[in-house]
Enzyme design. Structure first.
Site, PDB file in Angstrom:
ATOM      1  N   GLU A  74      13.201   3.219 -33.747  1.00  0.00           N
ATOM      2  CA  GLU A  74      13.291   4.465 -32.991  1.00  0.00           C
ATOM      3  C   GLU A  74      13.249   5.698 -33.891  1.00  0.00           C
ATOM      4  OE1 GLU A  74      12.836   4.473 -30.016  1.00  0.00           O
ATOM      5  OE2 GLU A  74      13.869   2.880 -28.932  1.00  0.00           O
ATOM      6  N   HIS A  93      21.436   7.178 -30.912  1.00  0.00           N
ATOM      7  CA  HIS A  93      20.820   6.456 -29.791  1.00  0.00           C
ATOM      8  C   HIS A  93      21.518   5.108 -29.661  1.00  0.00           C
ATOM      9  CE1 HIS A  93      18.259   4.225 -27.212  1.00  0.00           C
ATOM     10  NE2 HIS A  93      17.785   3.464 -28.183  1.00  0.00           N
ATOM     11  N   HIS A  95      23.254   1.931 -26.593  1.00  0.00           N
ATOM     12  CA  HIS A  95      23.139   1.283 -25.284  1.00  0.00           C
ATOM     13  C   HIS A  95      24.524   1.031 -24.696  1.00  0.00           C
ATOM     14  CE1 HIS A  95      19.273  -0.641 -27.177  1.00  0.00           C
ATOM     15  NE2 HIS A  95      19.132   0.657 -26.948  1.00  0.00           N
ATOM     16  N   TYR A 114      33.163  18.622 -14.017  1.00  0.00           N
ATOM     17  CA  TYR A 114      32.800  19.835 -14.767  1.00  0.00           C
ATOM     18  C   TYR A 114      32.387  19.551 -16.210  1.00  0.00           C
ATOM     19  CZ  TYR A 114      37.122  20.175 -17.557  1.00  0.00           C
ATOM     20  OH  TYR A 114      38.120  19.958 -18.459  1.00  0.00           O
ATOM     21  N   HIS A 157      17.042   1.549 -20.534  1.00  0.00           N
ATOM     22  CA  HIS A 157      17.163   1.502 -21.993  1.00  0.00           C
ATOM     23  C   HIS A 157      18.579   1.848 -22.452  1.00  0.00           C
ATOM     24  CE1 HIS A 157      14.888   2.451 -26.003  1.00  0.00           C
ATOM     25  NE2 HIS A 157      16.111   1.992 -26.245  1.00  0.00           N
ATOM     26  N   TYR A 211      35.110  29.843 -25.297  1.00  0.00           N
ATOM     27  CA  TYR A 211      36.075  29.143 -26.145  1.00  0.00           C
ATOM     28  C   TYR A 211      35.484  28.851 -27.523  1.00  0.00           C
ATOM     29  CZ  TYR A 211      39.732  28.432 -22.663  1.00  0.00           C
ATOM     30  OH  TYR A 211      40.754  28.625 -21.770  1.00  0.00           O
TER      31      TYR A 211
END
Length: 218
Positions: A74, A93, A95, A114, A157, A211
């Protein structure tokens, strides 16, 4: 010395992913922006066997600069995020089970809570499916990261996110996985899940920005 310290930090971070349940086995990958390229975890090597010397350095053309192992399949996804998002210092990345559950359903995470605003938008989008490691997957992810989002799901994925450093990118992934779990559980409760409005989510993002500004000025 600095290079070894960075590689060691990546290995320690990668190992923490399995301990927290965010990742399993050899799946997933993590990278760190350095100089004119980035470090990335190697392909098909379990994190508990990974050593600092196994981390691969690539330039922004995808060429191996240092390292003897094959980089993660990847690598293109990581490279393209770095090219298009200058604020990205680390890319993750993975899973994780709840994010992947929604990804397999091709569902985004809507503004059910939120904290969805932590990714920069009013939802966490799900990028359309494409073959792992492909240019098409990278393009789909970049589109899902529009409007300054820093995380998205990948259909069938997993998920990907980026932040300024290794510590904060893992913290972001934990938050996104928790939001995915809450949303799936809300769906399991039955009926429609009430959602916050775009106006309400805009207020949250503005509050987050205020903030952050206060913390930086402290």
């Amino acid at each position: 010395m600095l290079a070894h310290t960075r590689r060691r930090a990546m290995v320690e971070t990668a190992r923490s992913l399995n301990r927290t349940g965010l990742n399993q086995g050899t799946s997933g990958n993590i990278s760190l922006r350095v100089d004119n390229g980035f470090y990335i975890t190697p392909s098909a090597l379990a994190y508990d066997r990974c050593r600092p010397a196994d981390i691969v350095e690539l330039d922004m053309d995808g060429r191996v600069v240092a390292g003897t192992r094959k980089p993660s399949s990847e690598w293109r996804l990581h490279r393209d995020i770095y090219l298009h998002r200058q604020q990205a210092g680390a890319v993750l990345h993975i899973h994780p089970p709840w994010c992947t559950t929604l990804a397999c359903l091709e569902r985004s995470i809507p503004p059910c809570h939120y904290m969805v605003a932590i990714v920069g938008g009013d939802s966490i989008a799900c990028a359309p499916y494409a073959l792992f490691g492909s240019a098409e997957l990278s393009a789909n992810v970049l589109a899902a990261l529009d409007d300054d989002r820093c995380a998205c799901l990948l259909a069938h994925h997993g998920m990907v996110c980026f932040s300024s450093d290794l510590q904060s990118v893992v913290a972001l992934a934990i938050e996104v996985e928790n939001l995915a779990r809450v949303y799936v559980q809300a769906l399991q409760a039955g009926g429609e899940v009430p959602l916050l409005t775009r106006w309400e989510m805009d207020l949250v993002r503005n509050q987050f920005a205020a903030y952050r500004g206060a913390e930086q000025g402290a």
